[in-house]
Write an enzyme that holds these catalytic residues in place. Structure first.
Site, PDB file in Angstrom:
ATOM      1  N   TYR A  98       0.261  -2.314  -4.895  1.00 34.18           N
ATOM      2  CA  TYR A  98      -1.026  -1.899  -5.464  1.00 34.18           C
ATOM      3  C   TYR A  98      -1.019  -0.424  -5.850  1.00 34.18           C
ATOM      4  O   TYR A  98      -1.806   0.018  -6.672  1.00 34.18           O
ATOM      5  CB  TYR A  98      -2.159  -2.140  -4.453  1.00 34.18           C
TER       6      TYR A  98
ATOM      7  N   ASP B 272     -14.030  -8.081  -8.125  1.00 34.83           N
ATOM      8  CA  ASP B 272     -12.717  -8.422  -7.583  1.00 34.83           C
ATOM      9  C   ASP B 272     -12.710  -8.603  -6.069  1.00 34.83           C
ATOM     10  O   ASP B 272     -12.075  -7.840  -5.349  1.00 34.83           O
ATOM     11  CB  ASP B 272     -11.670  -7.365  -7.997  1.00 34.83           C
TER      12      ASP B 272
ATOM     13  N   HIS C 115      -3.078 -16.964 -10.745  1.00 37.05           N
ATOM     14  CA  HIS C 115      -3.573 -16.650  -9.409  1.00 37.05           C
ATOM     15  C   HIS C 115      -4.844 -17.467  -9.226  1.00 37.05           C
ATOM     16  O   HIS C 115      -5.840 -17.238  -9.915  1.00 37.05           O
ATOM     17  CB  HIS C 115      -3.905 -15.156  -9.274  1.00 37.05           C
TER      18      HIS C 115
ATOM     19  N   GLU D 287      -1.250  -8.720 -15.283  1.00 37.25           N
ATOM     20  CA  GLU D 287      -2.309  -9.492 -14.633  1.00 37.25           C
ATOM     21  C   GLU D 287      -3.654  -9.215 -15.298  1.00 37.25           C
ATOM     22  O   GLU D 287      -3.975  -8.072 -15.608  1.00 37.25           O
ATOM     23  CB  GLU D 287      -2.372  -9.155 -13.133  1.00 37.25           C
TER      24      GLU D 287
ATOM     25  N   GLU E 160      -4.313 -16.536  -3.606  1.00 35.37           N
ATOM     26  CA  GLU E 160      -4.497 -15.180  -3.049  1.00 35.37           C
ATOM     27  C   GLU E 160      -5.843 -15.144  -2.340  1.00 35.37           C
ATOM     28  O   GLU E 160      -6.587 -14.170  -2.434  1.00 35.37           O
ATOM     29  CB  GLU E 160      -4.494 -14.139  -4.168  1.00 35.37           C
TER      30      GLU E 160
ATOM     31  N   HIS F 250       5.197  -9.506  -6.825  1.00 32.03           N
ATOM     32  CA  HIS F 250       4.020  -8.677  -7.150  1.00 32.03           C
ATOM     33  C   HIS F 250       4.364  -7.232  -6.817  1.00 32.03           C
ATOM     34  O   HIS F 250       4.849  -6.934  -5.739  1.00 32.03           O
ATOM     35  CB  HIS F 250       2.817  -9.156  -6.329  1.00 32.03           C
TER      36      HIS F 250
ATOM     37  N   ASP G 207      -5.575 -14.537 -13.446  1.00 36.22           N
ATOM     38  CA  ASP G 207      -6.228 -14.571 -12.130  1.00 36.22           C
ATOM     39  C   ASP G 207      -7.653 -15.099 -12.324  1.00 36.22           C
ATOM     40  O   ASP G 207      -8.470 -14.453 -12.985  1.00 36.22           O
ATOM     41  CB  ASP G 207      -6.231 -13.160 -11.515  1.00 36.22           C
TER      42      ASP G 207
ATOM     43  N   HIS H 106     -11.867 -11.809  -3.669  1.00 29.51           N
ATOM     44  CA  HIS H 106     -11.437 -13.209  -3.676  1.00 29.51           C
ATOM     45  C   HIS H 106     -12.158 -14.005  -2.592  1.00 29.51           C
ATOM     46  O   HIS H 106     -12.455 -13.476  -1.531  1.00 29.51           O
ATOM     47  CB  HIS H 106      -9.929 -13.301  -3.426  1.00 29.51           C
TER      48      HIS H 106
ATOM     49  N   ARG I  60       0.823  -1.223   0.000  1.00 28.17           N
ATOM     50  CA  ARG I  60       0.000   0.000   0.000  1.00 28.17           C
ATOM     51  C   ARG I  60       0.850   1.262   0.000  1.00 28.17           C
ATOM     52  O   ARG I  60       0.338   2.368   0.174  1.00 28.17           O
ATOM     53  CB  ARG I  60      -0.942   0.032   1.209  1.00 28.17           C
TER      54      ARG I  60
ATOM     55  N   HIS J 117     -10.469 -12.782 -11.174  1.00 31.48           N
ATOM     56  CA  HIS J 117     -10.577 -11.596 -12.031  1.00 31.48           C
ATOM     57  C   HIS J 117     -11.191 -11.935 -13.392  1.00 31.48           C
ATOM     58  O   HIS J 117     -12.053 -11.208 -13.892  1.00 31.48           O
ATOM     59  CB  HIS J 117      -9.192 -10.976 -12.263  1.00 31.48           C
TER      60      HIS J 117
ATOM     61  N   HIS K 111      -0.416  -4.997 -11.886  1.00 32.87           N
ATOM     62  CA  HIS K 111      -1.733  -4.622 -12.397  1.00 32.87           C
ATOM     63  C   HIS K 111      -1.499  -3.532 -13.432  1.00 32.87           C
ATOM     64  O   HIS K 111      -0.889  -2.514 -13.097  1.00 32.87           O
ATOM     65  CB  HIS K 111      -2.615  -4.076 -11.273  1.00 32.87           C
TER      66      HIS K 111
HETATM   67 ZN    ZN Z   1      -7.903  -9.505  -7.057  1.00 30.75          ZN
HETATM   68 FE    FE Z   2      -4.379 -11.641  -8.529  1.00 32.58          FE
HETATM   69 FE    FE Z   3      -2.684  -8.789  -8.267  1.00 30.87          FE
END
Ligand code: ZN
Ligand code: FE
Ligand code: FE
Length: 261
Positions: free
Chosen positions: A54, A208, A195, A126, A240, A51, A160, A210, A21, A163, A91
């Site tokens: 974000y 989105d 993912h 992704e 995830e 990864h 993913d 999970h 973050r 997603h 992303h």
């Molecule tokens: Zn996600």
């Molecule tokens: Fe993912």
């Molecule tokens: Fe991701």
């Protein structure tokens, strides 16, 4: 991280390159890297997936945010060269009202500025759920990014499952059809990682969120078919799902019980 992964029955893991973050980064520890490479060789860890945070948005309308994204991507790539051959997933970004064309152009600019001929890391785009103004909600958008990058032949995709289903590809009822479409548009050989997530929401919800494996709208039968699919079964799978460590151990056990050797 590698020890923790092996302790729960995994032979790979995904990790954030820095605070997910924020942007702050830990100093690299050469001894720890050497120990990791050694441990991985002894414990069958062949590939790892990094990864990006974000907060990395290379197609933001805010120049400061774009600059941050460009710097983080370059820095992440240079750090990952210490563990050669890693995968690096990000992303694509959110165009925040600038439109998808502009978004793709800015994402390509970022990648063109960060990728270089001799890098050993494979960068993965992704597949996104398409919430808000997310770019990468369709296979076509991923294709356009690949086409706009000089070293685009070196880009891969991280698929993913949550997603893709949220984005409106019906992998539950027509997995073969979706994979054929992916192959036609992107190329199945670009698929480098998965993912593995169930979804809290129904098909094409663009949400989105999970869910634990088998507890959401994708369902356990889907995961059994997915991990055994001839085009997918050799790929590295990353959970995830909303779990703590013991929950991941359980899911790995469950997936292994469904996997046909
Ligand atoms: Zn996600
Ligand atoms: Fe993912
Ligand atoms: Fe991701």
């Amino acid at each position: 991280m590698a020890k923790e992964a092996v302790s729960i029955g995994a032979n790979t893991f995904q990790f954030f390159t820095r605070n997910p973050r924020g942007g702050s980064v830990k100093q690299l520890d050469e001894k720890d890297i050497a120990a990791f490479i050694d441990f991985s060789a002894q414990n069958g860890i062949e590939v790892i997936l990094a990864h990006s945070p974000y907060t990395l948005n290379g197609c933001s309308a805010d120049e400061k945010v774009r600059e941050f994204a460009n710097n983080v991507m370059k820095d992440d790539i240079s750090r990952l060269e210490h563990t050669p051959g890693a995968l690096y997933n990000f992303h694509p970004g959110s165009h925040v009202g600038q439109g998808v064309d502009k978004g793709i152009e800015l994402i390509c600019d970022m990648l063109n500025g960060a990728m270089y001929e001799d890098m050993t890391t494979t960068i993965l785009l992704e597949t996104m759920a398409g919430k808000g103004s997310e770019v990468g909600r369709s296979f076509e958008e991923l294709r356009r990014i690949i086409d706009g990058v000089q070293l685009g032949d070196r880009l891969g995709v991280c698929f993913d499952t949550c997603h893709v289903y949220d984005a409106g590809y019906d992998i539950v009822n027509d997995l073969d059809g979706v994979l054929e479409e992916f192959d036609r548009v992107v190329g199945i050989d670009r698929l480098k990682a998965v993912h593995l997530n169930d979804s809290k929401n129904p098909f094409a919800s663009h949400k989105d969120r999970h869910e634990k494996i088998g507890k959401g709208s994708l369902g356990i039968d889907f995961f059994e078919r997915f991990i055994n699919h001839e085009k997918l079964r050799g790929l590295p799978f990353f959970l995830e799902t909303p779990n703590e460590l013991d929950g991941y151990a359980e899911e790995i056990k469950l997936l292994k019980s469904l996997y046909r050797n």
